[in-house]
Scaffold this motif. Sequence first.
Motif, PDB file in Angstrom:
ATOM      1  N   UNK A  45       0.811  -1.216   0.000  1.00  0.00           N
ATOM      2  CA  UNK A  45       0.000   0.000   0.000  1.00  0.00           C
ATOM      3  C   UNK A  45       0.843   1.264   0.000  1.00  0.00           C
ATOM      4  N   UNK A  46       2.112   1.139   0.333  1.00  0.00           N
ATOM      5  CA  UNK A  46       3.007   2.293   0.223  1.00  0.00           C
ATOM      6  C   UNK A  46       3.271   2.649  -1.235  1.00  0.00           C
ATOM      7  N   UNK A  47       2.937   1.723  -2.148  1.00  0.00           N
ATOM      8  CA  UNK A  47       3.173   1.958  -3.575  1.00  0.00           C
ATOM      9  C   UNK A  47       2.033   2.725  -4.237  1.00  0.00           C
ATOM     10  N   UNK A  48       0.974   3.046  -3.488  1.00  0.00           N
ATOM     11  CA  UNK A  48      -0.133   3.816  -4.065  1.00  0.00           C
ATOM     12  C   UNK A  48       0.366   5.212  -4.432  1.00  0.00           C
ATOM     13  N   UNK A  49       0.199   5.572  -5.687  1.00  0.00           N
ATOM     14  CA  UNK A  49       0.681   6.876  -6.158  1.00  0.00           C
ATOM     15  C   UNK A  49      -0.234   8.023  -5.756  1.00  0.00           C
ATOM     16  N   UNK A  50      -1.524   7.740  -5.621  1.00  0.00           N
ATOM     17  CA  UNK A  50      -2.450   8.812  -5.268  1.00  0.00           C
ATOM     18  C   UNK A  50      -3.794   8.219  -4.869  1.00  0.00           C
ATOM     19  N   UNK A  51      -4.486   8.924  -3.996  1.00  0.00           N
ATOM     20  CA  UNK A  51      -5.890   8.654  -3.683  1.00  0.00           C
ATOM     21  C   UNK A  51      -6.677   9.836  -4.230  1.00  0.00           C
ATOM     22  N   UNK A  52      -7.564   9.578  -5.175  1.00  0.00           N
ATOM     23  CA  UNK A  52      -8.333  10.644  -5.821  1.00  0.00           C
ATOM     24  C   UNK A  52      -9.805  10.430  -5.494  1.00  0.00           C
ATOM     25  N   UNK A  53     -10.402  11.401  -4.838  1.00  0.00           N
ATOM     26  CA  UNK A  53     -11.819  11.322  -4.486  1.00  0.00           C
ATOM     27  C   UNK A  53     -12.559  12.507  -5.100  1.00  0.00           C
ATOM     28  N   UNK A  77      -0.153   4.554   4.431  1.00  0.00           N
ATOM     29  CA  UNK A  77       1.064   5.245   4.874  1.00  0.00           C
ATOM     30  C   UNK A  77       0.947   6.755   4.686  1.00  0.00           C
ATOM     31  N   UNK A  78       1.576   7.508   5.583  1.00  0.00           N
ATOM     32  CA  UNK A  78       1.415   8.961   5.572  1.00  0.00           C
ATOM     33  C   UNK A  78       1.992   9.612   4.322  1.00  0.00           C
ATOM     34  N   UNK A  79       2.883   8.918   3.611  1.00  0.00           N
ATOM     35  CA  UNK A  79       3.455   9.524   2.412  1.00  0.00           C
ATOM     36  C   UNK A  79       2.656   9.218   1.151  1.00  0.00           C
ATOM     37  N   UNK A  80       1.496   8.561   1.292  1.00  0.00           N
ATOM     38  CA  UNK A  80       0.591   8.381   0.153  1.00  0.00           C
ATOM     39  C   UNK A  80      -0.248   9.654   0.023  1.00  0.00           C
ATOM     40  N   UNK A  81      -0.168  10.352  -1.102  1.00  0.00           N
ATOM     41  CA  UNK A  81      -0.898  11.615  -1.235  1.00  0.00           C
ATOM     42  C   UNK A  81      -2.375  11.400  -1.544  1.00  0.00           C
TER      43      UNK A  81
END
Length: 202
Positions: A45-53, A77-81
């Motif tokens: 899950x640290x590999x997620x590039x972005x969460x777009x809502x 993870x906190x570094x997932x934007x």
Amino acid sequence: MTALICDAIRTPIGRYGGALSAVRTDDLAAAPIAALMGRNPGVDWAAVDDVIYGDANQAGEDNRNVARMAALLAGLPVDVPGTTINRLCGSGMDAVGMAARAIKAGDYDLAIAGGVESMSRAPFVMPKAEAAFSRANAVYDTTIGWRFVNPKMAAEYGTHSMPETADNVAADYGISREDQDAFAARSQARWQAAHEAGIFAE
């Protein structure tokens, strides 16, 4: 690069003032992400590039970038934007399209996309005074429709809400209630046929 939907999950649909009205909007946004993580423990899950809502209101608990808050509340993870977009009723669908385009362009490898809204928890808002010692006051309900309307927008384009716009479109283009019901039934029948044919099977 090809964009693929690897998994999909959602909350139930609630009624206005119904069973989900006690759930904060940011918690509602976090729930599917947390469930997605629980259902796919092998994903990095640290590999997620972005969460777009997508989110149309953004006046209450969904303010200040609800996608980012949902990601943190879900335990990413906190570094997932995260980024939140607004195309009103098309916001969630646009978020999915944005993620797909970023993947196809090679900008992202993995993204989470969706939307959130809670009309039940939409707040009342009050503008600030426009002059010192002003006694004028106003309160707007942000549940649906416009607030803080620019008079030039109202004069030039009108400020109809989505339900009013739907009525206008139906009248302008001669779309009857029977036509709408037939369209909905046809869409449901097509989904049922695709489901039974295994189109959506994992």
